[in-house]
Write an enzyme that holds these catalytic residues in place. Structure first.
Site, PDB file in Angstrom:
ATOM      1  N   ASN A   8       0.834  -1.271   0.006  1.00 49.96           N
ATOM      2  CA  ASN A   8      -0.218   0.025  -0.143  1.00 49.96           C
ATOM      3  C   ASN A   8       0.905   1.308  -0.045  1.00 49.96           C
ATOM      4  O   ASN A   8       1.515   1.627   0.972  1.00 49.96           O
ATOM      5  CB  ASN A   8      -0.794   0.082   1.197  1.00 49.96           C
ATOM      6  CG  ASN A   8      -1.774   1.311   1.241  1.00 49.96           C
ATOM      7  OD1 ASN A   8      -2.037   1.877   0.290  1.00 49.96           O
ATOM      8  ND2 ASN A   8      -2.341   1.582   2.481  1.00 49.96           N
ATOM      9  N   TRP A   9       0.855   1.886  -1.077  1.00 53.27           N
ATOM     10  CA  TRP A   9       1.987   2.989  -1.211  1.00 53.27           C
ATOM     11  C   TRP A   9       1.347   4.462  -0.735  1.00 53.27           C
ATOM     12  O   TRP A   9       2.108   5.208  -0.686  1.00 53.27           O
ATOM     13  CB  TRP A   9       2.360   3.221  -2.658  1.00 53.27           C
ATOM     14  CG  TRP A   9       3.235   2.132  -3.268  1.00 53.27           C
ATOM     15  CD1 TRP A   9       3.885   1.182  -2.518  1.00 53.27           C
ATOM     16  CD2 TRP A   9       3.693   1.958  -4.645  1.00 53.27           C
ATOM     17  NE1 TRP A   9       4.727   0.424  -3.374  1.00 53.27           N
ATOM     18  CE2 TRP A   9       4.519   0.838  -4.661  1.00 53.27           C
ATOM     19  CE3 TRP A   9       3.264   2.496  -6.050  1.00 53.27           C
ATOM     20  CZ2 TRP A   9       5.233   0.311  -5.913  1.00 53.27           C
ATOM     21  CZ3 TRP A   9       3.949   2.029  -6.886  1.00 53.27           C
ATOM     22  CH2 TRP A   9       4.827   0.694  -6.907  1.00 53.27           C
ATOM     23  N   LYS A  10       0.234   4.229  -0.448  1.00 55.93           N
ATOM     24  CA  LYS A  10      -0.246   5.637   0.151  1.00 55.93           C
ATOM     25  C   LYS A  10      -0.107   6.779  -0.966  1.00 55.93           C
ATOM     26  O   LYS A  10       0.023   6.499  -2.035  1.00 55.93           O
ATOM     27  CB  LYS A  10      -0.069   5.787   1.606  1.00 55.93           C
ATOM     28  CG  LYS A  10      -0.283   4.755   2.451  1.00 55.93           C
ATOM     29  CD  LYS A  10       0.031   4.770   3.776  1.00 55.93           C
ATOM     30  CE  LYS A  10       0.032   3.483   4.748  1.00 55.93           C
ATOM     31  NZ  LYS A  10      -0.125   3.553   6.175  1.00 55.93           N
ATOM     32  N   HIS A  90      -9.747   1.932   4.916  1.00 55.80           N
ATOM     33  CA  HIS A  90      -8.235   2.001   5.466  1.00 55.80           C
ATOM     34  C   HIS A  90      -8.676   3.185   6.721  1.00 55.80           C
ATOM     35  O   HIS A  90      -9.180   3.978   6.668  1.00 55.80           O
ATOM     36  CB  HIS A  90      -7.591   2.379   4.510  1.00 55.80           C
ATOM     37  CG  HIS A  90      -5.845   2.404   5.100  1.00 55.80           C
ATOM     38  ND1 HIS A  90      -5.459   3.582   5.946  1.00 55.80           N
ATOM     39  CD2 HIS A  90      -4.995   1.721   4.908  1.00 55.80           C
ATOM     40  CE1 HIS A  90      -4.262   3.159   6.401  1.00 55.80           C
ATOM     41  NE2 HIS A  90      -3.951   2.126   5.738  1.00 55.80           N
ATOM     42  N   GLU A  92      -6.725   5.368   7.592  1.00 59.56           N
ATOM     43  CA  GLU A  92      -6.380   6.869   7.209  1.00 59.56           C
ATOM     44  C   GLU A  92      -7.637   7.405   6.582  1.00 59.56           C
ATOM     45  O   GLU A  92      -7.813   8.722   6.623  1.00 59.56           O
ATOM     46  CB  GLU A  92      -5.115   6.867   6.176  1.00 59.56           C
ATOM     47  CG  GLU A  92      -3.738   6.583   7.287  1.00 59.56           C
ATOM     48  CD  GLU A  92      -2.778   6.195   6.433  1.00 59.56           C
ATOM     49  OE1 GLU A  92      -2.762   6.095   5.076  1.00 59.56           O
ATOM     50  OE2 GLU A  92      -1.896   5.587   7.303  1.00 59.56           O
ATOM     51  N   GLU A 162      -6.182  -4.231  10.590  1.00 58.36           N
ATOM     52  CA  GLU A 162      -4.985  -3.001  11.024  1.00 58.36           C
ATOM     53  C   GLU A 162      -5.136  -2.455  12.272  1.00 58.36           C
ATOM     54  O   GLU A 162      -5.843  -1.296  12.100  1.00 58.36           O
ATOM     55  CB  GLU A 162      -5.005  -2.267   9.621  1.00 58.36           C
ATOM     56  CG  GLU A 162      -4.510  -2.836   8.444  1.00 58.36           C
ATOM     57  CD  GLU A 162      -3.881  -1.878   7.334  1.00 58.36           C
ATOM     58  OE1 GLU A 162      -2.869  -2.459   6.808  1.00 58.36           O
ATOM     59  OE2 GLU A 162      -4.468  -0.940   7.018  1.00 58.36           O
ATOM     60  N   GLY A 168       2.285   2.289  10.775  1.00 52.60           N
ATOM     61  CA  GLY A 168       3.260   3.607  10.446  1.00 52.60           C
ATOM     62  C   GLY A 168       4.009   3.816  11.894  1.00 52.60           C
ATOM     63  O   GLY A 168       4.814   4.834  11.863  1.00 52.60           O
ATOM     64  N   SER A 207       3.247  -2.028  10.518  1.00 49.69           N
ATOM     65  CA  SER A 207       4.379  -2.012  10.694  1.00 49.69           C
ATOM     66  C   SER A 207       5.112  -3.496  10.409  1.00 49.69           C
ATOM     67  O   SER A 207       5.998  -4.042  10.878  1.00 49.69           O
ATOM     68  CB  SER A 207       4.775  -1.687  12.182  1.00 49.69           C
ATOM     69  OG  SER A 207       4.415  -0.517  12.579  1.00 49.69           O
ATOM     70  N   GLY A 228       2.729  -1.090   4.462  1.00 51.98           N
ATOM     71  CA  GLY A 228       2.878   0.282   3.956  1.00 51.98           C
ATOM     72  C   GLY A 228       4.300   0.761   3.720  1.00 51.98           C
ATOM     73  O   GLY A 228       4.886   0.415   2.873  1.00 51.98           O
ATOM     74  N   GLY A 229       4.792   1.394   4.902  1.00 49.82           N
ATOM     75  CA  GLY A 229       6.213   1.667   4.970  1.00 49.82           C
ATOM     76  C   GLY A 229       7.244   0.887   4.301  1.00 49.82           C
ATOM     77  O   GLY A 229       8.221   1.386   3.440  1.00 49.82           O
TER      78      GLY A 229
END
Ligand code: PGA
Length: 246
Positions: A8-10, A90, A92, A162, A168, A207, A228-229
């Protein structure tokens, strides 16, 4: 069930960076891979991804299908550029863009009508965790979004657990927590989807990195990961996916 790893590149990666990334991803035989870039890279990535057997998803989708909704992107538009699936709910989107369970339920309904596979993200905040409300919160999220689904729809559904406090932050949930919540989600799916529940993937996100992916994926009822990260550099992501096959 084959494990699925989703990057997931956001709101990261320009088109050329996205193409560079995907051309440097090692092909996988034993797991399924997916990338969820910005809307603007979906079409180009899909063209490259076809040869590499990588699915391309979208980070969001409107609950409407056309009309006066400035700034929105519909399921039909996503299908038009070859998008394979969409992430819905999600944290966010819930927190920053104030998407409620009701709005997410409408998006689920739209995805079903438009035949768009989706990953429904659920998870508790730190506050809810500390109040001992994790299962209650997740039960509610699943119930609101999925209770109207019919038998024929369940093959379009995946779930991602999640925990908001793990996204993150570098604070990955413990094996005990992941195991407990994933078992809970599976039993809730059994209640909602009957015997189809065993075919629904439940991913973990928060994470995830190359150091912990193997342990996380070995937990019962964890069918993949949403990353993600650690999915923003091809080198790091290759390391992560190579761990899964070992
Ligand atoms: P993270 O993000 O891996 O950076 O914690 C996961 C996600 O938000 O899907």
């Amino acid at each position: 069930m084959r494990k699925l790893i989703i990057a997931n590149w956001k709101m990261n990666m320009l088109r050329r960076e996205a193409i560079h990334f995907i051309t440097n991803i090692a092909e996988q035989q034993d797991i399924d891979l997916a990338i969820v870039p910005s809307f603007l890279s979906i079409k180009e990535l899909k063209e490259v991804a076809l040869d590499k057997n990588i699915l391309i998803g979208s980070q969001n989708m409107s609950e409407h299908n056309h009309g006066a909704y400035t700034g929105e992107v519909s399921a039909t538009m996503l299908k038009d550029v070859g998008c394979d699936f969409v992430l819905l709910g999600h944290s966010e989107r819930r927190k920053i863009f104030l998407e409620s369970n009701q709005v997410i339920a409408k998006k689920v309904e739209r995805a079903v009508v438009e035949d768009m596979p989706f990953v429904l993200c659920v998870g508790e905040t730190l506050d809810e965790k500390e109040q001992g409300e994790t299962e209650e919160v997740i039960d509610h999220m699943l119930e609101e979004a999925l209770s109207s689904l019919m038998d024929a729809h369940w093959n379009k559904v995946s779930i991602a657990y999640e925990p908001v406090w793990a996204i993150g932050t570098g604070k990955v949930a413990s094996v005990e927590i992941i195991s407990q919540v994933h078992n809970f989600i599976r039993s809730k799916l059994e209640e909602l989807a009957g015997e189809k529940a065993s075919e629904i993937r439940i991913l973990y996100g928060g994470s995830v990195k190359s150091e912990n992916i193997k342990e996380i994926l070995s937990i019962n009822n964890v069918d993949g990961a949403l990353v993600g990260g650690a999915s923003l550099e091809a080198l790091t992501f290759n390391q992560l996916i190579s761990e899964v096959g070992i």
